[in-house]
Design an enzyme around this catalytic site. Sequence first.
Site, PDB file in Angstrom:
ATOM      1  N   HIS A 220     132.297  -5.863 -12.219  1.00  0.00           N
ATOM      2  CA  HIS A 220     131.845  -6.427 -13.492  1.00  0.00           C
ATOM      3  C   HIS A 220     132.980  -6.601 -14.485  1.00  0.00           C
ATOM      4  O   HIS A 220     132.802  -7.221 -15.527  1.00  0.00           O
ATOM      5  CB  HIS A 220     130.791  -5.508 -14.098  1.00  0.00           C
ATOM      6  CG  HIS A 220     131.335  -4.140 -14.410  1.00  0.00           C
ATOM      7  ND1 HIS A 220     131.798  -3.287 -13.431  1.00  0.00           N
ATOM      8  CD2 HIS A 220     131.531  -3.492 -15.581  1.00  0.00           C
ATOM      9  CE1 HIS A 220     132.245  -2.185 -13.995  1.00  0.00           C
ATOM     10  NE2 HIS A 220     132.099  -2.273 -15.299  1.00  0.00           N
TER      11      HIS A 220
ATOM     12  N   LEU B 254     139.956  12.062 -20.353  1.00  0.00           N
ATOM     13  CA  LEU B 254     139.067  13.003 -21.048  1.00  0.00           C
ATOM     14  C   LEU B 254     139.789  13.882 -22.067  1.00  0.00           C
ATOM     15  O   LEU B 254     139.258  14.214 -23.107  1.00  0.00           O
ATOM     16  CB  LEU B 254     138.331  13.898 -20.036  1.00  0.00           C
ATOM     17  CG  LEU B 254     137.442  13.188 -19.003  1.00  0.00           C
ATOM     18  CD1 LEU B 254     136.698  14.209 -18.151  1.00  0.00           C
ATOM     19  CD2 LEU B 254     136.449  12.246 -19.685  1.00  0.00           C
TER      20      LEU B 254
ATOM     21  N   ASP C 237     129.882  -3.293 -25.818  1.00  0.00           N
ATOM     22  CA  ASP C 237     130.677  -3.240 -24.589  1.00  0.00           C
ATOM     23  C   ASP C 237     129.694  -3.264 -23.416  1.00  0.00           C
ATOM     24  O   ASP C 237     129.826  -2.515 -22.455  1.00  0.00           O
ATOM     25  CB  ASP C 237     131.549  -1.983 -24.569  1.00  0.00           C
ATOM     26  CG  ASP C 237     132.460  -1.915 -23.340  1.00  0.00           C
ATOM     27  OD1 ASP C 237     132.655  -2.958 -22.692  1.00  0.00           O
ATOM     28  OD2 ASP C 237     132.946  -0.814 -23.037  1.00  0.00           O
TER      29      ASP C 237
ATOM     30  N   ASP D 284     132.754   7.132 -15.392  1.00  0.00           N
ATOM     31  CA  ASP D 284     133.509   6.053 -16.028  1.00  0.00           C
ATOM     32  C   ASP D 284     134.756   6.613 -16.721  1.00  0.00           C
ATOM     33  O   ASP D 284     134.691   7.638 -17.392  1.00  0.00           O
ATOM     34  CB  ASP D 284     132.583   5.390 -17.067  1.00  0.00           C
ATOM     35  CG  ASP D 284     133.222   4.209 -17.744  1.00  0.00           C
ATOM     36  OD1 ASP D 284     133.500   3.231 -17.030  1.00  0.00           O
ATOM     37  OD2 ASP D 284     133.458   4.263 -18.958  1.00  0.00           O
TER      38      ASP D 284
ATOM     39  N   ASP E 219     136.225   8.464 -28.630  1.00  0.00           N
ATOM     40  CA  ASP E 219     136.318   9.360 -27.459  1.00  0.00           C
ATOM     41  C   ASP E 219     135.735  10.725 -27.786  1.00  0.00           C
ATOM     42  O   ASP E 219     136.025  11.293 -28.851  1.00  0.00           O
ATOM     43  CB  ASP E 219     137.790   9.562 -27.061  1.00  0.00           C
ATOM     44  CG  ASP E 219     138.305   8.447 -26.174  1.00  0.00           C
ATOM     45  OD1 ASP E 219     137.800   7.309 -26.294  1.00  0.00           O
ATOM     46  OD2 ASP E 219     139.220   8.712 -25.369  1.00  0.00           O
TER      47      ASP E 219
ATOM     48  N   GLU F 224     143.371  15.037 -24.341  1.00  0.00           N
ATOM     49  CA  GLU F 224     144.613  14.564 -24.983  1.00  0.00           C
ATOM     50  C   GLU F 224     145.534  15.758 -25.218  1.00  0.00           C
ATOM     51  O   GLU F 224     145.065  16.836 -25.591  1.00  0.00           O
ATOM     52  CB  GLU F 224     144.320  13.909 -26.342  1.00  0.00           C
ATOM     53  CG  GLU F 224     143.374  12.728 -26.309  1.00  0.00           C
ATOM     54  CD  GLU F 224     141.917  13.105 -26.078  1.00  0.00           C
ATOM     55  OE1 GLU F 224     141.503  14.193 -26.531  1.00  0.00           O
ATOM     56  OE2 GLU F 224     141.195  12.343 -25.419  1.00  0.00           O
TER      57      GLU F 224
ATOM     58  N   GLU G  88     135.975   6.700 -11.478  1.00  0.00           N
ATOM     59  CA  GLU G  88     136.643   5.461 -11.835  1.00  0.00           C
ATOM     60  C   GLU G  88     137.974   5.844 -12.462  1.00  0.00           C
ATOM     61  O   GLU G  88     138.057   6.127 -13.655  1.00  0.00           O
ATOM     62  CB  GLU G  88     135.829   4.625 -12.834  1.00  0.00           C
ATOM     63  CG  GLU G  88     136.427   3.233 -12.985  1.00  0.00           C
ATOM     64  CD  GLU G  88     136.472   2.689 -14.406  1.00  0.00           C
ATOM     65  OE1 GLU G  88     136.740   1.495 -14.562  1.00  0.00           O
ATOM     66  OE2 GLU G  88     136.273   3.447 -15.373  1.00  0.00           O
TER      67      GLU G  88
ATOM     68  N   GLN H 185     134.066   2.676 -29.982  1.00  0.00           N
ATOM     69  CA  GLN H 185     133.767   3.640 -28.921  1.00  0.00           C
ATOM     70  C   GLN H 185     134.628   4.897 -29.069  1.00  0.00           C
ATOM     71  O   GLN H 185     135.616   5.071 -28.349  1.00  0.00           O
ATOM     72  CB  GLN H 185     134.059   3.022 -27.551  1.00  0.00           C
ATOM     73  CG  GLN H 185     133.013   2.047 -27.069  1.00  0.00           C
ATOM     74  CD  GLN H 185     133.484   1.276 -25.859  1.00  0.00           C
ATOM     75  OE1 GLN H 185     134.631   0.830 -25.800  1.00  0.00           O
ATOM     76  NE2 GLN H 185     132.613   1.108 -24.892  1.00  0.00           N
TER      77      GLN H 185
HETATM   78  C1  BGC Z   1     134.090  -0.041 -17.587  1.00  0.00           C
HETATM   79  C2  BGC Z   1     134.245  -1.215 -18.516  1.00  0.00           C
HETATM   80  C3  BGC Z   1     134.155  -0.724 -19.940  1.00  0.00           C
HETATM   81  C4  BGC Z   1     135.145   0.427 -20.183  1.00  0.00           C
HETATM   82  C5  BGC Z   1     134.999   1.052 -21.523  1.00  0.00           C
HETATM   83  C6  BGC Z   1     135.255   0.836 -17.972  1.00  0.00           C
HETATM   84  O1  BGC Z   1     135.722   1.672 -17.117  1.00  0.00           O
HETATM   85  O2  BGC Z   1     134.140  -0.420 -16.243  1.00  0.00           O
HETATM   86  O3  BGC Z   1     133.309  -2.217 -18.265  1.00  0.00           O
HETATM   87  O4  BGC Z   1     134.452  -1.773 -20.824  1.00  0.00           O
HETATM   88  O5  BGC Z   1     134.950   1.413 -19.219  1.00  0.00           O
HETATM   89  O6  BGC Z   1     133.734   1.585 -21.691  1.00  0.00           O
END
Ligand code: BGC
Length: 586
Positions: free
Chosen positions: A324, A217, A71, A212, A182, A219, A254, A180
């Site tokens: 991005h 975070l 990723d 990010d 959590d 559940e 974010e 990925q």
């Molecule tokens: C990032 C992505 C990423 C995702 C999962 C997002 O918030 O901006 O680029 O794929 O998190 O990690």
Amino acid sequence: MANKRASSNLINDPLWYKDAVIYQVHIKSFFDANNDGIGDFPGLISKLDYIADLGANTVWLLPFYPSPRRDDGYDIADYRGVHPDYGTLADVKRFISEAHQRGLRVITELVINHTSDQHPWFQKARHAKAGSTARDYYVWSDSDQKYAGTRIIFLDTETSNWTWDPVAGQYFWHRFYAHQPDLNFDNPQVIKEVLSVMRYWLDMGIDGLRLDAVPYLIERDGTNNENLPETHQILKQIRAEIDANYPDRMLLAEANQWPEDTRPYFGDSDGIKGDECHMAFHFPLMPRLYLALAQEDRLPITDILRRTPPIPAHCQWAIFLRNHDELTLEMVTDKEREALWNYYAPDRRARINLGIRRRLAPLMEGDRRRIELLNSVLLSMRGTPTLYYGDEIGMGDNIDLNDRDGVRTPMQWSIDLNGGFSRANPASLVLAPITDPLYGYQAVNVEAQALDPHSLLNWTRRLLAVRKQQKAFGRGSLNMLSPRNRRVLAYVREFTDALGNTQTIVCVANVSRSAQTVELDLSTWAGRVPVEMLSTHPFPPIGPLPYSLTLAPYGFYWFLLVSENAMPDHPPQADRLPQQELSVIS
Ligand code: BGC
């Protein structure tokens, strides 16, 4: 703790992020100093002057940690290291110091919702006894039906938020890719680890952390598992650590959510400081800037701003046109999404998940007027603007590449081999540079644009220089004007400094493809002279009647309102406005 800023040229102001202009770079795609085909820290360091000359004062780095990069680095395998392709920890330290010497701050990513499945924590967890602290670093279940009311984010690739792990003999939870998992924030050990990672980078001198994917975070059964009160409690703990030990650093959330759901990410203690993040991206505003252009109507913009609650005085929105990721269309209605897809991504290859994987220039069909208009709104709207590398020269994209790689291609520096990005064999590049006739590096590159006084690059530099002169853009209030002509967006930015001097700026933007006239009620400022800020040219003084303007298609103005008696013959204020020098930057 240790604050490695002794030799820096940073302005000493804990609210620095309010006046920031953020430039987002991907190390892998910026500049390859050792010619192995992938960008690196030494390369980025050699281009810091370019970023400073552009007029940005903050660099945001995408993840550069050891990672399988499935990723693009958001799948972290070691929170404290550097991917060997990008350099070493010593390079990172030198980068921070070189940035600070140029007055540039540095924002990095704190990706805490998930790790890579290659992270030692996960490897340990899957082998550990069910219910043990080590296993509980992640979120496990015997059934993949738990938390059924949770949406899937990566709709194109994932069919469930659970994946079976044969080693553990249980399902693990993941809001993104199945590689990925959590982290489990109900485990106090996880919070300790996260705080420790955070301190590690802040001690190295990092100025800000983009948090990010923070809404996910925690559940809880029976919820949609987004924005839960317990998630906010975690953020309050993180912020308390910043306030106690790093008072001049910044947290940027974010949270791709509606304004009312994003507002709590600033938290609230006394209505001034907030007690969670200092900043948060304004996700719903972004697609509405594009919608306004598509519909030739300011309403989508004014509507979402009306829906945006006030935030604590020390907090700040971060605003952007592109980044991005795909141009996300999660925060629009189904009808609006269809309209945006049809208008901006008729070619289905340009669509991904709930968004559009294109850069700014191709989205605007290369139309300079539209690119400039959107930038003028970005740089004058309330919030800290974030620029995406390459958009300042109008770089294109490649929708034939995988995932979001098409908007992450190498920076185009010159007409040299690989666009001047790297001397490596083109076949060994991390991503191929854009070579199509319209946006390829032969046609779009920094070197050529630096020499051209009328280039997008020099225009952007000039706009940023003008913006920098007025604190009102970063710190001022924003009041919408409501002219009858809805094809014109107009607002007033106002800021009063400690000495009681007030700056007033009127911004006017024609979001339509045809010339427009508009009448603005500026009677509050009768007697003032609007000085057009890019040309420093005075317009007729404001009188008691509505102020009439004509705007070219996609035209815009920024007016500084100057008092008439301050300018007997010619505008003295205007003389003080910056004349952008043109110089070759490389
Ligand atoms: C990032 C992505 C990423 C995702 C999962 C997002 O918030 O901006 O680029 O794929 O998190 O990690």
